[in-house]
Design a protein around this motif. Structure first.
Motif, PDB file in Angstrom:
ATOM      1  N   GLU A  43     -22.681 -29.929  16.947  1.00 46.11           N
ATOM      2  CA  GLU A  43     -22.494 -29.828  16.366  1.00 46.11           C
ATOM      3  C   GLU A  43     -20.916 -30.388  15.370  1.00 46.11           C
ATOM      4  OE1 GLU A  43     -22.139 -25.737  18.000  1.00 46.11           O
ATOM      5  OE2 GLU A  43     -23.155 -27.716  18.451  1.00 46.11           O
ATOM      6  N   PHE A  44     -20.453 -30.472  16.643  1.00 44.34           N
ATOM      7  CA  PHE A  44     -18.634 -30.843  16.192  1.00 44.34           C
ATOM      8  C   PHE A  44     -18.010 -31.844  16.827  1.00 44.34           C
ATOM      9  CE2 PHE A  44     -18.828 -25.821  17.229  1.00 44.34           C
ATOM     10  CZ  PHE A  44     -18.295 -25.123  15.935  1.00 44.34           C
ATOM     11  N   ALA A  45     -17.505 -32.339  15.938  1.00 40.48           N
ATOM     12  CA  ALA A  45     -16.601 -33.412  15.956  1.00 40.48           C
ATOM     13  C   ALA A  45     -14.883 -33.779  14.887  1.00 40.48           C
ATOM     14  CB  ALA A  45     -17.379 -34.904  15.169  1.00 40.48           C
ATOM     15  N   THR A  46     -14.585 -34.153  15.465  1.00 41.54           N
ATOM     16  CA  THR A  46     -12.901 -34.726  15.465  1.00 41.54           C
ATOM     17  C   THR A  46     -13.017 -35.983  14.387  1.00 41.54           C
ATOM     18  OG1 THR A  46     -12.693 -33.128  16.427  1.00 41.54           O
ATOM     19  CG2 THR A  46     -10.663 -34.224  15.362  1.00 41.54           C
ATOM     20  N   LEU A  47     -11.879 -35.894  13.418  1.00 39.22           N
ATOM     21  CA  LEU A  47     -11.519 -37.058  12.565  1.00 39.22           C
ATOM     22  C   LEU A  47     -10.771 -37.492  13.715  1.00 39.22           C
ATOM     23  CD1 LEU A  47     -13.575 -36.766   9.734  1.00 39.22           C
ATOM     24  CD2 LEU A  47     -14.084 -38.628  11.331  1.00 39.22           C
ATOM     25  N   VAL A  48      -9.773 -38.648  13.832  1.00 36.89           N
ATOM     26  CA  VAL A  48      -8.472 -39.203  15.219  1.00 36.89           C
ATOM     27  C   VAL A  48      -7.963 -39.933  14.383  1.00 36.89           C
ATOM     28  CG1 VAL A  48      -7.640 -39.291  17.640  1.00 36.89           C
ATOM     29  CG2 VAL A  48     -10.259 -38.694  16.586  1.00 36.89           C
ATOM     30  N   PRO A  49      -7.174 -39.556  13.807  1.00 38.67           N
ATOM     31  CA  PRO A  49      -6.457 -40.442  13.040  1.00 38.67           C
ATOM     32  C   PRO A  49      -5.414 -42.525  13.479  1.00 38.67           C
ATOM     33  CG  PRO A  49      -4.687 -38.712  13.616  1.00 38.67           C
ATOM     34  CD  PRO A  49      -6.193 -38.882  13.646  1.00 38.67           C
ATOM     35  N   PRO A  50      -5.076 -43.040  13.509  1.00 43.11           N
ATOM     36  CA  PRO A  50      -4.794 -44.082  14.296  1.00 43.11           C
ATOM     37  C   PRO A  50      -3.487 -43.553  14.804  1.00 43.11           C
ATOM     38  CG  PRO A  50      -5.596 -45.018  12.517  1.00 43.11           C
ATOM     39  CD  PRO A  50      -5.524 -43.443  12.010  1.00 43.11           C
ATOM     40  N   ALA A  51      -2.647 -42.964  13.752  1.00 45.96           N
ATOM     41  CA  ALA A  51      -1.076 -41.907  14.248  1.00 45.96           C
ATOM     42  C   ALA A  51      -1.083 -41.130  13.629  1.00 45.96           C
ATOM     43  CB  ALA A  51      -0.067 -43.583  13.783  1.00 45.96           C
ATOM     44  N   GLY A  52      -0.620 -39.776  14.951  1.00 47.11           N
ATOM     45  CA  GLY A  52      -0.377 -38.435  14.428  1.00 47.11           C
ATOM     46  C   GLY A  52      -1.512 -37.574  15.319  1.00 47.11           C
ATOM     47  N   ASP A  53      -1.567 -36.735  14.613  1.00 46.24           N
ATOM     48  CA  ASP A  53      -2.765 -35.630  15.170  1.00 46.24           C
ATOM     49  C   ASP A  53      -3.519 -35.306  14.751  1.00 46.24           C
ATOM     50  OD1 ASP A  53      -1.025 -35.234  17.938  1.00 46.24           O
ATOM     51  OD2 ASP A  53       0.401 -34.032  16.680  1.00 46.24           O
ATOM     52  N   ALA A  54      -4.752 -34.729  14.908  1.00 43.14           N
ATOM     53  CA  ALA A  54      -6.168 -34.818  14.035  1.00 43.14           C
ATOM     54  C   ALA A  54      -6.047 -33.700  12.784  1.00 43.14           C
ATOM     55  CB  ALA A  54      -7.174 -34.727  14.804  1.00 43.14           C
ATOM     56  N   HIS A  55      -6.479 -33.653  12.166  1.00 44.42           N
ATOM     57  CA  HIS A  55      -6.295 -32.417  11.341  1.00 44.42           C
ATOM     58  C   HIS A  55      -8.028 -31.763  10.692  1.00 44.42           C
ATOM     59  CE1 HIS A  55      -5.331 -35.798   8.570  1.00 44.42           C
ATOM     60  NE2 HIS A  55      -4.753 -34.461   7.158  1.00 44.42           N
ATOM     61  N   LEU A  56      -8.657 -32.813  10.667  1.00 42.30           N
ATOM     62  CA  LEU A  56     -10.466 -32.877  10.284  1.00 42.30           C
ATOM     63  C   LEU A  56     -11.190 -33.169  11.046  1.00 42.30           C
ATOM     64  CD1 LEU A  56      -9.379 -35.633   7.557  1.00 42.30           C
ATOM     65  CD2 LEU A  56      -9.394 -33.505   6.809  1.00 42.30           C
ATOM     66  N   THR A 118       2.607 -33.757  14.802  1.00 43.22           N
ATOM     67  CA  THR A 118       2.637 -34.697  13.998  1.00 43.22           C
ATOM     68  C   THR A 118       1.869 -35.445  13.120  1.00 43.22           C
ATOM     69  OG1 THR A 118       3.705 -36.058  16.252  1.00 43.22           O
ATOM     70  CG2 THR A 118       3.638 -37.187  14.406  1.00 43.22           C
ATOM     71  N   ARG A 119       2.588 -34.627  12.069  1.00 42.58           N
ATOM     72  CA  ARG A 119       1.306 -35.408  10.557  1.00 42.58           C
ATOM     73  C   ARG A 119       0.569 -36.361  10.932  1.00 42.58           C
ATOM     74  NH1 ARG A 119       0.853 -33.789   4.680  1.00 42.58           N
ATOM     75  NH2 ARG A 119       1.125 -35.093   3.782  1.00 42.58           N
ATOM     76  N   ALA A 120      -0.312 -36.871  10.351  1.00 44.01           N
ATOM     77  CA  ALA A 120      -1.000 -38.266  10.598  1.00 44.01           C
ATOM     78  C   ALA A 120      -0.552 -39.003   9.278  1.00 44.01           C
ATOM     79  CB  ALA A 120      -2.359 -37.966  10.039  1.00 44.01           C
ATOM     80  N   THR A 121      -0.828 -40.114   9.905  1.00 38.65           N
ATOM     81  CA  THR A 121      -0.105 -41.091   8.927  1.00 38.65           C
ATOM     82  C   THR A 121      -1.157 -41.949   7.909  1.00 38.65           C
ATOM     83  OG1 THR A 121      -0.246 -43.236  10.278  1.00 38.65           O
ATOM     84  CG2 THR A 121       1.785 -42.076  10.226  1.00 38.65           C
ATOM     85  N   PRO A 122      -0.834 -41.710   6.655  1.00 46.10           N
ATOM     86  CA  PRO A 122      -1.532 -42.712   5.434  1.00 46.10           C
ATOM     87  C   PRO A 122      -2.584 -43.486   6.000  1.00 46.10           C
ATOM     88  CG  PRO A 122       0.221 -41.636   4.385  1.00 46.10           C
ATOM     89  CD  PRO A 122       0.130 -42.412   6.117  1.00 46.10           C
TER      90      PRO A 122
END
Length: 246
Positions: A43-56, A118-122
């Motif tokens: 039931e769980f999954a993480t949205l992993v950004p190309p740069a920075g750490d995940a927050h979603l 590290t905040r994800a980059t846009p």
């Protein structure tokens, strides 16, 4: 030891019937990769950004409608729970983390373990950039003053006044990936929604529409949309790199 959050993670809680559509939409909407599913029922999954750490993160829920909640990552769970209760939170459950409600009823969690640094980059879409990076707590009208005080006391962050009296923003440290905005409702119960920051709102709305979202309404600096998973979210004129209004 401070009880202030050292990281924030936003959860998109999607009903099981819409989970597949929601995963596809949010992966395309964010430009993030989807992790392998976790949990007893996947039931769980993480949205992993190309740069920075995940927050979603995405969670499939068995009952109820689409909603969002936030995990506040803390160093000392016992101390953080004690502090939250002292400033007005209500404890819902205490498994290996703590599930609580704000005085107005908004659900949030206190957790330990890895968050990020590290905040994800846009995401860069060519003609514009965007980043889902803000939780708006939509506060019932009669709970407004109490809820503002609660969130400030819970996090240790001061409340920044707004030019519009129905909004108040917590002064979130710039290193954190999620900003917190409070919005006073004219009517209705306390809920919450996700905000997407962009430097070209019309282009971002058009892009999300092509992905299956629909425009519902708008304001001077935001557009309200609904996704194919029945989510409600806003596209806002905030700088996606800083999270702040221009």
């Amino acid at each position: 030891m401070t009880t202030a959050p050292r990281w924030l993670t936003l959860f998109l809680d999607i009903p099981a019937a819409n989970h597949e559509a929601g995963c596809a939409f949010w992966q395309a909407a964010t430009g993030h990769a989807m992790s392998s599913p976790r949990g007893t029922h996947g039931e769980f999954a993480t949205l992993v950004p190309p740069a920075g750490d995940a927050h979603l993160r995405i969670q499939s829920i068995r009952t109820g409608e689409f909603r969002v909640h936030v995990d506040l990552h803390v160093d000392d769970l016992d101390a953080a729970v004690e502090h939250a209760l002292a400033v007005g939170a209500h404890l819902v459950a205490r498994p290996d983390h703590a599930i609580l409600r704000s005085p107005a009823g908004f659900v949030f969690c206190l957790v330990t373990g890895h968050g990020g640094t590290t905040r994800a980059t846009p995401a860069n879409w060519g003609d514009h950039r965007s980043l889902p990076d803000q939780l708006t707590v939509d506060v019932a009208h009669d709970a407004w003053e109490r809820e503002k005080t609660f969130w400030s006391e819970l996090t240790g962050w001061t409340v920044a006044p707004s030019a519009r009296p129905e909004f108040a923003r917590l002064r979130t440290p710039p290193t954190l990936p999620v900003r917190v905005l409070l919005q006073r409702l004219d009517d209705g119960a306390t809920t919450g929604h996700l905000d997407i920051a962009t430097d070209h709102r019309a282009a971002e709305v058009a892009r999300l529409t092509r992905l299956g979202a629909r425009e519902l309404s708008g304001g001077p600096s935001w557009t309200v949309m609904t996704g194919p998973d029945h989510s409600i979210f806003c596209v806002t004129d905030r700088d996606p790199a800083t999270g702040l209004l221009p």
